[in-house]
Design a protein around this motif. Sequence first.
Motif, PDB file in Angstrom:
ATOM      1  N   ILE A  61      44.447  43.744  51.149  1.00 24.42           N
ATOM      2  CA  ILE A  61      43.062  43.899  50.693  1.00 24.42           C
ATOM      3  C   ILE A  61      42.321  42.596  50.977  1.00 24.42           C
ATOM      4  O   ILE A  61      42.538  41.593  50.287  1.00 24.42           O
ATOM      5  N   GLU A  84      36.686  43.123  50.411  1.00 26.88           N
ATOM      6  CA  GLU A  84      36.988  44.360  49.687  1.00 26.88           C
ATOM      7  C   GLU A  84      37.355  44.087  48.232  1.00 26.88           C
ATOM      8  O   GLU A  84      37.087  44.921  47.361  1.00 26.88           O
ATOM      9  N   VAL A  85      37.960  42.928  47.983  1.00 27.05           N
ATOM     10  CA  VAL A  85      38.228  42.549  46.594  1.00 27.05           C
ATOM     11  C   VAL A  85      36.919  42.483  45.822  1.00 27.05           C
ATOM     12  O   VAL A  85      36.793  42.980  44.699  1.00 27.05           O
ATOM     13  N   ARG A  86      35.896  41.883  46.461  1.00 26.76           N
ATOM     14  CA  ARG A  86      34.579  41.790  45.827  1.00 26.76           C
ATOM     15  C   ARG A  86      33.969  43.178  45.616  1.00 26.76           C
ATOM     16  O   ARG A  86      33.399  43.467  44.559  1.00 26.76           O
ATOM     17  N   GLU A  87      34.089  44.027  46.618  1.00 22.70           N
ATOM     18  CA  GLU A  87      33.478  45.353  46.536  1.00 22.70           C
ATOM     19  C   GLU A  87      34.147  46.215  45.466  1.00 22.70           C
ATOM     20  O   GLU A  87      33.475  46.955  44.737  1.00 22.70           O
ATOM     21  N   LEU A  88      35.468  46.126  45.376  1.00 21.97           N
ATOM     22  CA  LEU A  88      36.208  46.971  44.440  1.00 21.97           C
ATOM     23  C   LEU A  88      36.146  46.445  43.008  1.00 21.97           C
ATOM     24  O   LEU A  88      36.204  47.220  42.050  1.00 21.97           O
ATOM     25  N   LYS A 138      39.779  46.766  39.168  1.00 19.57           N
ATOM     26  CA  LYS A 138      40.378  47.730  40.085  1.00 19.57           C
ATOM     27  C   LYS A 138      41.498  47.095  40.901  1.00 19.57           C
ATOM     28  O   LYS A 138      42.548  47.713  41.113  1.00 19.57           O
ATOM     29  N   ILE A 139      41.279  45.857  41.348  1.00 19.05           N
ATOM     30  CA  ILE A 139      42.308  45.167  42.125  1.00 19.05           C
ATOM     31  C   ILE A 139      43.566  44.980  41.286  1.00 19.05           C
ATOM     32  O   ILE A 139      44.684  45.221  41.748  1.00 19.05           O
ATOM     33  N   MET A 190      45.364  48.212  41.141  1.00 14.07           N
ATOM     34  CA  MET A 190      46.006  48.544  42.418  1.00 14.07           C
ATOM     35  C   MET A 190      47.293  47.750  42.613  1.00 14.07           C
ATOM     36  O   MET A 190      48.301  48.294  43.098  1.00 14.07           O
TER      37      MET A 190
END
Length: 313
Positions: free
Chosen positions: A206, A210-214, A218-219, A222
């Motif tokens: 990731i 994408e870490v920022r977006e999710l 959530k991270i 995951m």
Amino acid sequence: MNNSTTNGLTSPRFSNTGNFMRMPHVTTAENTDFVIVGVPFDTASSFRTGSRFGPNAVRTISAMIKPNNVQLKVNVLEHLEGGDYGDIPIVPGYMEPTFQSIERELDTILSHDSIPITIGGDHSIVLPELRAIAKKHGPVALVHYDAHADINDTVFGEKHNHGTPFRRAIEEGLIDPSRSIQIGMRGSLYFADEFEEAARLGLKLIPAHEVRELGFEKIGQMIRERVGDHKAFFSFDIDFVDPAYAPGTGTPEVGGFTSFEALDLIRKVKDINFVGFDMVEVLPAYDHAEITAYLGANVCFEFMSMIAYRKIK
């Protein structure tokens, strides 16, 4: 914890530095929950060298750390037995005998069911660490926070470099890619399909954007779902953090995480069954006001705190 641990309220924190958090020096891991281990090796660095001085820098500034982790609600000195194991003997300029020495010392530590927290050094040292871990626990899940995936096949035509260890670990069956996850990769790449290559190797990667977006919650979810109840190893490269907060490293990448965010993301995985940790790539010569070394020390403190958290939960 051993009662000889120095108390910052009775002895100034600039006195008697040398061991991590001024804990006792231990020559055996017997009857310990964890030990701090230094590996002052940087021969595999591809740009700046000097992370061989990382363990010493981290230990010195770690005198600033107090024993209570407010977020995890644990006192590491009350709930854990451990100490500073000192540095593993390395051979500057020679990888193979150094790797053998790392593996041999970790074999000894792990034989006492103690959890090693290793301070590097460059990231190549994770390979012999994982060799020892796998002998004890079998293939483990990897939780890897870094700006770089470190899955190159070769660097400068060589199989062993700080940019290759996780490909070697997969090839040697030391980690279970299906349980493993890499977080925070960013920056320009030599190969446009590097993230896809991680997937081909069976890893979940990731990247930072994408870490920022999710979002961090959530991270964390995951990562926990990916690892499950599998035994795991946590490898933290200090360049996961933006160079504005951690300038003292060999291969800095802009667009990273703040020190607060990094610690928060570490705590998101406190419930995972970690059997080993490392924190690598602190390079004091490029540090300012010891802020990188201090962050590295706090990362190690979070590792200790997670061990305590799981012990008392």
